[in-house]
Design a protein around this motif. Structure first.
Motif, PDB file in Angstrom:
ATOM      1  N   SER A  15       2.930   4.562  19.620  1.00  0.00           N
ATOM      2  CA  SER A  15       3.546   5.029  18.382  1.00  0.00           C
ATOM      3  C   SER A  15       4.199   3.904  17.580  1.00  0.00           C
ATOM      4  N   PRO A  55       4.018   0.576  15.344  1.00  0.00           N
ATOM      5  CA  PRO A  55       3.090  -0.279  14.608  1.00  0.00           C
ATOM      6  C   PRO A  55       3.235  -1.701  15.131  1.00  0.00           C
ATOM      7  N   ASN A  56       2.130  -2.373  15.399  1.00  0.00           N
ATOM      8  CA  ASN A  56       2.277  -3.633  16.123  1.00  0.00           C
ATOM      9  C   ASN A  56       2.864  -4.745  15.266  1.00  0.00           C
ATOM     10  N   PHE A  57       2.713  -4.644  13.940  1.00  0.00           N
ATOM     11  CA  PHE A  57       3.340  -5.690  13.134  1.00  0.00           C
ATOM     12  C   PHE A  57       4.866  -5.612  13.260  1.00  0.00           C
ATOM     13  N   TRP A  58       5.364  -4.389  13.343  1.00  0.00           N
ATOM     14  CA  TRP A  58       6.808  -4.224  13.487  1.00  0.00           C
ATOM     15  C   TRP A  58       7.277  -4.708  14.860  1.00  0.00           C
ATOM     16  N   TYR A 116      -0.008  -2.125  22.486  1.00  0.00           N
ATOM     17  CA  TYR A 116      -0.676  -0.888  22.111  1.00  0.00           C
ATOM     18  C   TYR A 116      -1.747  -0.527  23.148  1.00  0.00           C
ATOM     19  N   THR A 167     -10.147  -1.253  16.875  1.00  0.00           N
ATOM     20  CA  THR A 167      -8.695  -1.224  16.752  1.00  0.00           C
ATOM     21  C   THR A 167      -8.104  -2.565  17.175  1.00  0.00           C
ATOM     22  N   ILE A 201      -3.608  -8.068  11.781  1.00  0.00           N
ATOM     23  CA  ILE A 201      -2.228  -7.931  11.328  1.00  0.00           C
ATOM     24  C   ILE A 201      -1.288  -8.759  12.201  1.00  0.00           C
ATOM     25  N   LEU A 213      -9.068  -1.375  10.069  1.00  0.00           N
ATOM     26  CA  LEU A 213      -8.091  -2.057   9.224  1.00  0.00           C
ATOM     27  C   LEU A 213      -8.777  -3.086   8.312  1.00  0.00           C
ATOM     28  N   LEU A 232       0.197   5.131  10.899  1.00  0.00           N
ATOM     29  CA  LEU A 232       0.291   3.742  11.363  1.00  0.00           C
ATOM     30  C   LEU A 232      -0.572   2.821  10.495  1.00  0.00           C
ATOM     31  N   SER A 248       1.051   2.238   7.187  1.00  0.00           N
ATOM     32  CA  SER A 248       2.174   1.299   7.244  1.00  0.00           C
ATOM     33  C   SER A 248       1.660  -0.132   7.365  1.00  0.00           C
ATOM     34  N   SER A 249       0.552  -0.318   8.101  1.00  0.00           N
ATOM     35  CA  SER A 249      -0.032  -1.653   8.205  1.00  0.00           C
ATOM     36  C   SER A 249      -0.481  -2.139   6.836  1.00  0.00           C
ATOM     37  N   PHE A 270       2.379  -2.923   4.685  1.00  0.00           N
ATOM     38  CA  PHE A 270       3.012  -4.143   5.175  1.00  0.00           C
ATOM     39  C   PHE A 270       2.279  -5.370   4.621  1.00  0.00           C
ATOM     40  N   LEU A 271       0.960  -5.288   4.593  1.00  0.00           N
ATOM     41  CA  LEU A 271       0.172  -6.417   4.094  1.00  0.00           C
ATOM     42  C   LEU A 271       0.168  -6.480   2.567  1.00  0.00           C
ATOM     43  N   PHE A 292      -1.022  -4.063   0.440  1.00  0.00           N
ATOM     44  CA  PHE A 292      -2.220  -3.499  -0.179  1.00  0.00           C
ATOM     45  C   PHE A 292      -2.025  -2.059  -0.631  1.00  0.00           C
ATOM     46  N   GLY A 303       6.275   0.534   5.449  1.00  0.00           N
ATOM     47  CA  GLY A 303       5.586  -0.725   5.732  1.00  0.00           C
ATOM     48  C   GLY A 303       5.987  -1.810   4.742  1.00  0.00           C
ATOM     49  N   ILE A 342       9.377  -3.195   5.543  1.00  0.00           N
ATOM     50  CA  ILE A 342       9.352  -4.103   6.689  1.00  0.00           C
ATOM     51  C   ILE A 342       8.893  -5.484   6.239  1.00  0.00           C
ATOM     52  N   GLY A 380      11.148   0.398  10.435  1.00  0.00           N
ATOM     53  CA  GLY A 380      10.269   0.420  11.614  1.00  0.00           C
ATOM     54  C   GLY A 380      10.650   1.541  12.561  1.00  0.00           C
ATOM     55  N   ILE A 396       9.281   4.741  11.334  1.00  0.00           N
ATOM     56  CA  ILE A 396       7.858   4.930  11.650  1.00  0.00           C
ATOM     57  C   ILE A 396       7.700   5.379  13.090  1.00  0.00           C
ATOM     58  N   VAL A 397       8.394   4.670  14.005  1.00  0.00           N
ATOM     59  CA  VAL A 397       8.235   4.983  15.425  1.00  0.00           C
ATOM     60  C   VAL A 397       8.625   6.433  15.696  1.00  0.00           C
ATOM     61  N   GLY A 404      -5.105   3.452  15.654  1.00  0.00           N
ATOM     62  CA  GLY A 404      -4.065   3.183  14.659  1.00  0.00           C
ATOM     63  C   GLY A 404      -3.573   1.763  14.719  1.00  0.00           C
ATOM     64  N   MET A 405      -2.356   1.597  14.722  1.00  0.00           N
ATOM     65  CA  MET A 405      -1.579   0.347  14.750  1.00  0.00           C
ATOM     66  C   MET A 405      -1.593  -0.406  13.441  1.00  0.00           C
TER      67      MET A 405
END
Lengths: 393, 329, 334
Positions: free
Chosen positions: B143, B145-148, B206, B264, B271, C155, C263, C266-267, C270-271, C273, C281, C284, C302, C305-306, C333-334
């Motif tokens: 759950s 997000p890996n960037f976070w 993840y 994935t 990212i 992604l 997720l 948010s990615s 974050f970038l 886009f 995102g 962050i 963050g 989101i979690v 996701g992620m």
């Protein structure tokens, strides 16, 4: 002669979310060395749980809550004496009181089990030969003294290490070639044609009957004293059933081992067994020799079971459903009475109390848990069928 | 023999997929608003200059000709020149590839090393504190997000305690190993490790969490099957029942899931690279997209897609090999 | 379409499982926060106030050292800022209230998550049913196309498409503001349109695979064969028989996909886009460069989101345990 297995007051309960289930209730019986003892009953009567209790294969949420399972083996008793004195009584060892690793070491050389559905009882991703060889290997690595409990419980024997090695080289078999050879012999013994080739085949390449033979071979690997066969023919075609039964009979005569046969099929009982126990709602309600049960049955339940067989001795004799259902075995609904009373055509007021084990006509072998053993059915005393519906709700 | 046929068949199927990827990637350019020349030409370029630039880059020809030429040159290993960097796109991509591969492999190793034991413990000690800890971890893991997660690791490990470097990759694995062998110096490999730990953990968490979940539920399902009981009945020690029989059978379907999750992993790598300024394909593709550097965008996506296809062929082969009920076909 | 037995098992599982209850609470909370954002936010999330920048959350203090020249002498002045209830979660470098931004961020996440899933579901289920029901060449073609889609990392494909198409957005007027129920809040909600379409585009394949699998099983059933021999048309058969039977796994998959898409969204934001600057995102990414001084700017969104994704995953687990469908497509996701 002293019996090889002496079970007294065995209770196995399941502690499920919806309540406590009394699958086996104060069950006592004894099995003689070299006999074929049958347990017969409808599904849900607790016979499979009894079988698993005997070799301590009951898993959470199930638990053996009371009773003794005494197994006669002087050597084992001798060895265990030091570490578990409380479990030893003369030549007898109480399996219910032994720690898990000791019981595990007895699986194979002391008792072994064959299961109802051969197709799901083999691991589908390993060859049949490998799985049989595994059973041989486990006993072989138990080293020079095959009955030595200590060497078999020590962790170095046939351990994870050799498995780890096998994983790195996936083609390598985890078992020695001696065990593999023995597996071929065992397959031959149970009548599998071309055992050298079939030993390397996977379970899905075998037919159902062949697999059941292979399972018997696997159970024989440790040369057990007692073989527990749980519905060994139920999943098979009628013709194959007869072959498998003959095979079991032959092996029994050859090796002299004791067989505990669990089935719902009276035809199988008639064909195989020396003595029979009839199981109902977690209890043995009537027991005796084959002729006691088939010719002199006292318990209305036994009679009900027998009523359906057109020709005693044929393998096709199926149980005709007796009116009503097996009780749920939920603790709160059990009460202290004869559990068959609500289905019994001859239920009387006295049946609201639990009947004692009574011997029939003074015959030592023939015992029954029913008041009819000592008194005649009296219609004026009959129980009103509505009695139980009120009690249940 | 059967294996050879299997690989030939799957390679042909894979080629079809790669061809589809190439076609879509080629077409992407034409659904994009804006003329790519605008990004190459100087702002004050005369129409003649633009024309000649377009001719140089082959952008003035009809679509099907461009497509045909594109596929032919790809087959010859030519992905065109980066618009902005003036180098062959393939050179740039393959220079960046090792960084991404190292990251992906390191995080896969992290994931496998932690997840399988955790999943097994969780399944075999069901409803005990260890199981609750493992399931909570895996829930949080899938759950987050890996960037976070990466940023939080930078915050705690890098900024707060200053334990590890938090960005860039100063040395590749190959040169680090060379240093170790030829100069007897562990400096290189230490620097490599220090730099890769945080990104690998970020990307690996993840997957660790995902495999823990899959292993736990798969093992619980396998443990309920009757061959487990019959293995116990014949006297096998519990460790052997669990690892040789149950875990092995649990892993077979998980392998396929992981093959499908490779996309994935690659997305996560993109990212993660961006968070840790890791000089791999991920940062490359983001830069390329921002700059509309077409040959680079197309090249990177094709390489990633091809990698996905190749790995999945091997995953299928492994699955078939481990599962005797499936034939190589 | 959903039988009583199914409803019963869903309810039984809810009673049994603490985790399911937590999941429900979290999801309901997120939905309420997203819906009633204008009432919950303490100030306009877009309002800048540079004199109140970088204030830590309540209960924390943050010291900054500044070198100043006072009377020609060099002096180090330490300035300490403490959090206050005015900005319970602190402020960012533009002085925007983090709490209000987190509240409004829930709208973006939930809108993209739910809309993206719905679009992916409609597309995927249609394609999957057609492939599974017609079989043969239609099936081969569609599934080969699905394989190609799977070969694109979601992604990367999403970034490529958004980067190339440009992040389009739609402004939807906020009904509460339009009706005059609240003052001083943004008058419209910005839905990142490209992001929504793209996340649907990269995730429809999972739905197609599940729907196809179900269609393949159902079409072999006798009653379907019988209806067919009686002359029922294919589209009618699909809608009447296949769809209701496929519903269980599709619902479970859809729940998981909402989490996956949140997720992914948010990615993407974050970038940079996404096209809206009111999303978790994006916040962050703003806080990322200020980690050394203002840790909360990246941390707080963050955590939001979690919590949201955990809630949705718990609901997904609950439905899965209750309905027990056999599906793939977890993760992604992620």
């Amino acid at each position: 002669m002293k019996p090889i297995l002496r079970i007294s007051d065995l209770s196995t309960r399941f502690f499920t979310k919806s309540g406590q289930v009394n699958a086996v209730e104060s069950l006592s019986m004894s099995i003689d060395d070299g006999e074929v003892f049958g347990i017969v009953g409808e599904s849900g009567s607790g016979k499979s749980v009894t079988a698993r209790s005997l070799i301590r294969l009951i898993e959470s949420p199930g638990k053996i809550t009371a009773g003794k399972i005494e197994y006669r083996n002087a050597e084992v008793a001798d060895e265990i004496e030091d570490s578990n004195p409380e479990a030893v009584d003369g030549d007898y060892v109480d399996l219910a009181a032994l720690p898990e690793d000791v019981v595990r070491s007895l699986r194979g050389p002391s008792f072994s089990m064959i299961f109802q559905d051969p197709e799901s009882s083999f691991n589908p991703t390993l060859t049949v030969g490998e799985q049989i060889a595994e059973a041989v290997e486990v006993q072989r690595r138990a080293s020079s003294n095959p009955r030595s409990v200590k060497s078999r419980t020590s962790s170095s024997a046939y351990s994870l290490r050799s498995y780890a090695y096998g994983t790195i080289m996936p083609n390598r078999s985890y078992v020695s070639s001696e065990s593999k050879d023995r597996a071929v012999e065992l397959l031959q013994q149970v009548g599998i044609p071309d055992p050298e080739e079939r030993v390397d085949e996977y379970p899905h390449e075998y037919s159902g009957g062949m697999l059941q033979r292979a399972m018997i071979a696997q159970a024989l690997a440790g040369e057990p004293d007692i073989l527990v066969a749980d519905e060994p023919t139920t999943a098979l075609d009628v013709t194959i059933q007869a072959q498998v039964l003959n095979l079991l009979r032959d092996i029994q005569e050859e090796t002299g081992m004791t067989i505990l046969l669990i089935t719902h099929n009276l035809g199988v009982i008639a064909r195989m067994c020396d003595r029979v126990g009839v199981m109902y709602a977690g209890e043995i309600v009537e027991r005796g020799t084959l002729s006691n049960i088939f010719d002199e049955a006292v318990h209305p339940y036994t009679k009900g079971l027998l009523g359906s067989i057109p020709d005693i001795g044929s393998a096709g004799g199926r149980l005709q459903p007796i009116e009503g259902n097996v009780p749920s075995l939920m603790d709160e609904e059990m009460g202290n009475r004869c559990y068959f009373a609500d289905r019994c055509p001859k239920a009387m007021k006295t049946c609201l109390e639990k009947p004692a084990d009574l011997s029939v006509d003074g015959a030592k072998e023939h015992e029954v848990q029913c008041v009819l053993a000592k008194e005649e059915y009296d219609e004026s005393d009959a129980l009103d069928p509505g009695q139980f519906e009120g009690e249940d709700s | 023999m059967r294996l050879t046929r299997f690989f030939i068949r799957r390679t042909l199927q894979g080629l079809l997929v790669v061809w589809g990827v190439i076609t879509i990637v080629f077409l992407l350019r034409f659904i994009t608003p804006g003329n790519p020349i605008d990004f190459v030409a100087p702002l004050d370029a005369s129409p003649e200059l633009r024309q000649s630039l377009a001719a140089d880059l082959g952008l003035d020809k009809p679509l099907y000709v461009q497509y045909f030429e594109y596929v032919t040159s790809l087959v010859q290993g030519d992905m065109g020149y980066s618009f902005l960097r003036g180098q062959p796109a393939s050179d740039i991509i393959f220079r960046r590839l090792p960084a991404t591969l190292e990251l992906a492999i390191a995080s896969t190793v992290v994931a496998i090393v932690f997840s399988i034991p955790l999943g097994v413990i969780s399944a075999t000690r069901r409803n005990e504190p260890v199981d609750y800890a493992a399931t909570s971890f895996s829930l949080a893991g899938i759950s987050t997000p890996n960037f976070w997660l990466g940023i939080m690791l930078i915050l705690v490990v890098g900024v707060q305690f200053e334990l590890l470097p938090t960005s860039r990759r100063i040395i590749g694995f190959a040169p680090a190993v060379e240093m170790l062998i030829f100069d007897q110096s562990t400096l290189g490999i230490r620097a490599w490790l220090e730099h890769i730990i945080l990104p690998a953990v970020t990307l690996g968490t993840y997957f660790t969490a995902l495999i823990v979940r899959l292993t736990r539920s798969g093992m619980l399902e396998e443990l309920g099957k009757s061959y487990v009981e019959s293995s116990r009945a014949k006297g096998l020690p519990e460790t052997l029942v669990r690892y040789k029989h149950v875990l092995r059978n649990t892993m077979i379907p998980i392998i396929t899931v992981l093959g499908l999750q490779l996309g994935t992993l690659i997305g996560g790598a993109v990212i993660t690279e961006s968070v840790f300024s890791w000089p791999g394909l991920g940062t490359l593709v983001i830069d390329a997209i921002n700059q509309r550097d077409w040959p680079l965008i197309q090249g990177t996506i094709i390489i990633i897609g091809t990698g996905f296809v190749i790995i999945n062929i091997f995953v299928d082969a492994l699955y078939t090999y481990l599962n005797p009920q499936v034939e190589f076909e | 379409m959903i039988s009583d037995r199914v409803k019963q098992s869903i309810r039984a599982e809810l009673r049994r499982s603490l985790m399911a209850k937590i999941g429900i609470v979290l999801v309901v909370a997120i939905i309420l926060v997203a819906t009633f954002a204008p009432f919950l936010a303490t100030q306009n999330p877009k309002e800048q106030n540079l004199s109140e920048s970088n204030i830590p959350p309540v209960g924390f203090t943050e010291s900054t050292e500044e070198i100043q020249f006072i009377d020609g002498e060099r002096q180090t002045v330490t300035e300490t800022v403490g959090g206050s209830l005015d900005h319970p979660l602190g402020t960012n470098q533009l002085g925007q209230d983090m709490f209000s931004r987190v509240v409004y961020g829930a709208r973006t996440s939930l809108a993209v998550g739910v809309l993206g899933t719905l679009i992916a579901m409609l597309t995927g289920v249609t394609v999957g049913l057609i492939a599974g029901f017609y079989g043969g060449r239609v099936d081969d073609g569609l599934m080969r196309f699905a394989d190609i889609m799977l070969a694109f990392p979601a992604l990367v494909l999403a970034i490529a498409l958004i980067g190339l198409l440009g992040p389009q957005t739609i402004d939807i007027p906020d009904p509460f503001v339009a009706l005059g129920l609240v003052d001083g809040m943004p008058s419209s909600f910005t839905l990142p349109l490209t992001v929504t379409l793209v996340v649907a585009l990269v995730n429809w394949v999972w739905f197609a695979r599940v729907a196809r699998g179900e269609a393949l099983t159902v079409r072999e059933r006798n009653y379907v064969k019988a209806s067919r021999s009686l002359g029922a048309s294919n589209p009618r058969l699909m809608i009447r028989h296949v769809l209701p039977n496929s519903l269980t796994p599709i619902i479970v998959l859809a729940t998981i996909q909402v989490a996956v898409i949140i997720l992914l969204e948010s990615s993407l934001s974050f970038l940079g886009f996404s096209g809206t600057n009111l999303s978790w995102g994006f916040d962050i990414s703003q806080g990322r460069d200020l980690l050394a001084t203002s840790w909360w700017i990246a941390t707080v969104p963050g955590l939001a989101i979690v919590l949201a994704v955990i809630g949705i995953n718990l609901v997904g687990d609950w439905l899965r345990d209750a309905l027990d469908p056999d599906i793939e497509g977890e993760g992604g996701g992620m």
